[in-house]
Design an enzyme around this catalytic site. Structure first.
Site, PDB file in Angstrom:
ATOM      1  CB  THR A 299      65.069  39.571  46.149  1.00 18.68           C
ATOM      2  OG1 THR A 299      65.415  40.089  47.450  1.00 18.68           O
ATOM      3  CG2 THR A 299      65.566  40.543  45.099  1.00 18.68           C
TER       4      THR A 299
ATOM      5  CB  ALA B 135      67.272  42.724  51.092  1.00 14.84           C
TER       6      ALA B 135
ATOM      7  CB  ILE C 140      64.603  44.981  56.426  1.00 10.37           C
ATOM      8  CG1 ILE C 140      65.932  45.756  56.414  1.00 10.37           C
ATOM      9  CG2 ILE C 140      64.766  43.623  57.119  1.00 10.37           C
ATOM     10  CD1 ILE C 140      67.066  45.093  55.654  1.00 10.37           C
ATOM     11  CE  LYS C 141      59.570  39.785  50.330  1.00  6.08           C
ATOM     12  NZ  LYS C 141      59.910  39.062  49.102  1.00  6.08           N
ATOM     13  CG  LEU C 142      61.545  41.884  59.024  1.00  5.83           C
ATOM     14  CD1 LEU C 142      61.140  42.843  60.137  1.00  5.83           C
ATOM     15  CD2 LEU C 142      62.792  41.097  59.431  1.00  5.83           C
TER      16      LEU C 142
END
Ligand code: E4P
Length: 223
Positions: free
Chosen positions: A27, A56, A82-84
């Site tokens: 996402t 996310a 975790i998307k960074l």
């Protein structure tokens, strides 16, 4: 190659999952905004449908704020990634979270050196955006190939997640180049199973079968 669906739409995720070939979900803030739903609730719903990695994304752009934003997301389910973003602060946050065994997807990757640094910082996934590179006249798949070679040269275990996929040919190239994962909209996943000759061939088989059945009824076999 693993296949993820790139959407925050629950119906699309359920439809892709029902095919039995879905390995995860990505996402991003734009996709969630399009759905007009609460982010956390939607992530909880997605994690009930999909066991594989669910990315996310945080919207903070400074290390401490990124970590603070990541904390509640990590609690949602064990498969949250975790998307960074591939910026300096994102790289630092990637190292901090990876050292804690939190899985990180480094996103908005547009050149191979960002991928090299992401791997050194312990990222679980690196997301080169091939469609957006193509959009500005570059060659997105060439970037995937460069990342593949760099990772193989040094045995980095970070997985290449080919993202921003626009059409089935991107999927073919990703698979041939050894991308570990490709994330695509539902439409592209459905297109992967389509070929006009399959439809034509199936129609011919079914028509011939109907004709054969009529003949069998008219001329029953002799006992
Ligand atoms: C991947 O994680 C991104 O959400 C996505 O692939 C971006 O694709 P787009 O360029 O079609 O927005």
């Amino acid at each position: 190659m693993d296949i993820y669906i790139d959407t925050a739409n629950l119906d699309e995720i359920k439809r892709a999952a029902s095919l039995g070939v879905l390995d995860g979900v990505t996402t991003n803030p734009s996709l969630v905004a399009k759905e007009g739903v609460d982010f956390r609730t939607r992530l909880e719903e997605i994690c009930q449908v999909v066991e594989g990695p669910v990315s996310a994304e945080v919207v903070a752009i400074e290390h401490d704020a990124m970590i603070a934003e990541a904390e509640p997301l990590i609690q949602i389910a064990p498969n949250i990634v975790i998307k960074l973003p591939c910026i300096e602060e994102g790289l630092r946050a990637c190292k901090t979270l990876s050292d804690r065994d939190v899985k990180v997807n480094m996103t908005l990757c547009f050149q191979p050196l960002q991928a090299l640094l992401a791997a050194k910082a312990g990222a679980f996934l690196i997301s080169p955006f091939v469609g957006r590179i193509d959009d500005v006249g570059g060659d997105g798949m060439e970037v995937v190939q460069q990342i593949r070679q760099i990772y193989d040269n040094y045995s980095y275990t970070t997985k290449i997640l080919t993202a921003s996929i626009r059409h089935p040919q991107h999927m073919v190239q990703a698979a041939m180049m050894g991308s570990d994962v490709a994330t695509a909209p539902l439409k592209v996943i459905q297109q992967m199973m389509k070929h006009p000759l399959t439809d034509v061939g199936l129609k011919r088989f079914l028509d011939d079968w109907e004709k054969a059945k009529t003949l069998l009824v008219k001329e029953p076999a002799m006992a």
